[in-house]
Design an enzyme around this catalytic site. Structure first.
Site, PDB file in Angstrom:
ATOM      1  CD  GLU A 240      -1.783   0.131   3.504  1.00 35.21           C
ATOM      2  OE1 GLU A 240      -2.950   0.106   3.086  1.00 35.21           O
ATOM      3  OE2 GLU A 240      -1.512   0.151   4.719  1.00 35.21           O
TER       4      GLU A 240
ATOM      5  NE  ARG B 294      -5.897  36.697 -10.737  1.00 37.59           N
ATOM      6  CZ  ARG B 294      -7.038  37.326 -10.556  1.00 37.59           C
ATOM      7  NH1 ARG B 294      -7.966  37.311 -11.505  1.00 37.59           N
ATOM      8  NH2 ARG B 294      -7.284  37.958  -9.437  1.00 37.59           N
TER       9      ARG B 294
ATOM     10  CD  GLN C  15      13.497  34.381  -8.054  1.00 43.07           C
ATOM     11  OE1 GLN C  15      13.767  34.675  -6.891  1.00 43.07           O
ATOM     12  NE2 GLN C  15      14.366  34.473  -9.030  1.00 43.07           N
TER      13      GLN C  15
END
Ligand SMILES: Cc1cc2nc3c(=O)[nH]c(=O)nc-3n(C[C@H](O)[C@H](O)[C@H](O)COP(=O)(O)OP(=O)(O)OC[C@H]3O[C@@H](n4cnc5c(N)ncnc54)[C@H](O)[C@@H]3O)c2cc1C
Length: 378
Positions: A238, A264, A275
């Site tokens: 898992e 945007r 940055q």
């Protein structure tokens, strides 16, 4: 080690992405399990990916499975549904495939691979979480059966499972466990109501109540008192394959962020030109690359039938921490849009948080990693 991805593996990866996009992203099923989607996944053949062909599986390598499960996370936006698939394959069906007798394989594998019987694993109890050795579910050996009593907690797939791999104490001092294949239809088996969680809504979760359940002797998985090894094996599987899809999710989320930071604009320029924003994306890419290398290494080790206990602990810890960080950073990049329900990122964030708890908490991974490297260096 040769990590070259073959043409067939590339094609399989693309098939899985296309299949997932087309069939598994119906938002009506983000908060509830869909049997319709389950049937589609079964028909696609994914459930038996590493199981032998004689049981209806695809007999693929673990390397191919790693590539395919990463792709599943990339194409499928329903993390809860992926969790259902993973629990069924890696910690139920796979344990029967690897540790089961021929009788058990013949009895269950065909139906599990075909998806007509769903599986789950039951270790945790209300008072026994990280400390699995303190579990109180017990088994008494009788002449014709094993008598099982106890209550398991937080069982993923519990409400929809037909088959439970149940761990129970079979020796008190020193504590030893055994694992049993328990069918829902046995007298004395019941599951509680769905436990509502903050995420992974498509994966139903419940208690499993075992009251004087008579288990046929042939349903002992592996050796009597040998459940500890199977539990360790289950955790390896898992921690590798349940976390492989998270890499695909991180890749998808990163690509959404790249589109957003280029589209945007604030202060007259794309926000990605700051940055403080672009470095978040660089960090996502570093995490994805590192995680992918670790995944392939573990899959390679498993294909060589080698232990990967330490590596899967490192991988689980690294992937879950970075999965959460990636979602958190993506949410920040999207600002108020990220915080709104419409943009799915809040759901990704809620789903991601589970990854630091299940399959052994991240604190427990650090305990394991430290004790293993410490023992190695002494
Ligand atoms: C989404 C989800 C799905 C799950 N599915 C299953 C399932 O299918 N089957 C199953 O059996 N279980 C399942 N679990 C249960 C899971 O295995 C347990 O939640 C996990 O083992 C932790 O146990 P706990 O929640 O009781 O926390 P606890 O063990 O009570 O721990 C609480 C906190 O204390 C910390 N802690 C405890 N001991 C130590 C220590 N020695 N050192 C440092 N820190 C420590 C933990 O890290 C944690 O932060 C699931 C859980 C989740 C969240």
């Amino acid at each position: 080690m040769d990590f070259t991805i073959t043409r067939e593996q590339k094609e399989f990866r693309q098939e899985v992405i296309d299949f997932a996009r087309e069939n598994l992203n119906d938002s009506r099923y983000y908060e509830e399990f869909s049997m319709e989607m389950w049937k589609k996944v079964s028909d696609f053949g994914l459930l038996g990916i590493t199981v032998d062909e004689e049981y209806g599986g695809l007999s693929e390598s673990y390397e191919t499975a790693a590539i395919v499960f990463e792709a599943l996370g990339y194409g499928c936006m329903n993390n809860g549904f992926i969790f259902v698939i993973n629990n069924h394959i890696w910690v139920a069906q796979n344990l029967i495939f690897l540790y089961g007798t021929k009788i058990l394989k013949d009895k269950y594998l065909h139906q599990m691979v075909a998806g007509t019987r769903i599986g789950s694993i039951a270790i945790t109890e209300a008072e026994s979480g990280s400390d699995a050795f303190s579990m109180t579910t017990t088994v008494v050996e009788q002449e014709d059966c094993y008598l099982l009593n106890g209550t398991k907690m937080f069982i993923s797939n519990g409400p929809i499972s037909d088959i439970f791999i149940v761990f129970a104490v079979t020796q008190k001092e020193p504590v030893k466990f055994s694992a049993f294949v328990v069918e829902r239809q046995y007298d004395g088996v019941t599951t509680g109501k769905n436990i509502e969680k903050m995420g992974l809504g498509a994966c139903p979760t419940s208690e499993l109540i075992l009251n004087n359940v008579r288990i046929p002797k042939e349903n002992l998985l592996g050796n009597f008192n040998g459940g500890g090894n199977i539990m360790m094996g289950a955790l390896e599987w898992e921690r590798c394959f349940e976390f492989a899809p998270h890499i695909g999710v991180m890749q998808r989320v990163m690509e959404e962020c790249i589109r957003q930071v280029n589209g945007r604009k604030q202060f007259g320029k794309p926000i990605g030109e700051n940055q403080a924003v672009s470095h978040k994306i660089a960090e996502m890419e570093v995490a994805i690359e590192m995680a992918r290398m670790m995944l392939y290494q573990i899959a390679w080790l498993k294909d060589q039938k080698k232990s990967a206990y330490l590596q899967t602990s490192v991988f689980k810890l690294f992937v879950s921490e970075n999965y959460i960080k990636t979602c958190r950073d993506a949410l920040q990049i999207f600002g108020a849009y990220g915080y709104s329900k419409e943009y799915n990122l809040e759901r990704e964030m809620r789903d991601a948080l589970a990854s630091s708890i299940h399959s052994g908490t991240n604190e427990m991974q650090k305990n394991t990693i430290y004790s293993m490297v410490n023992a190695r260096c002494l």
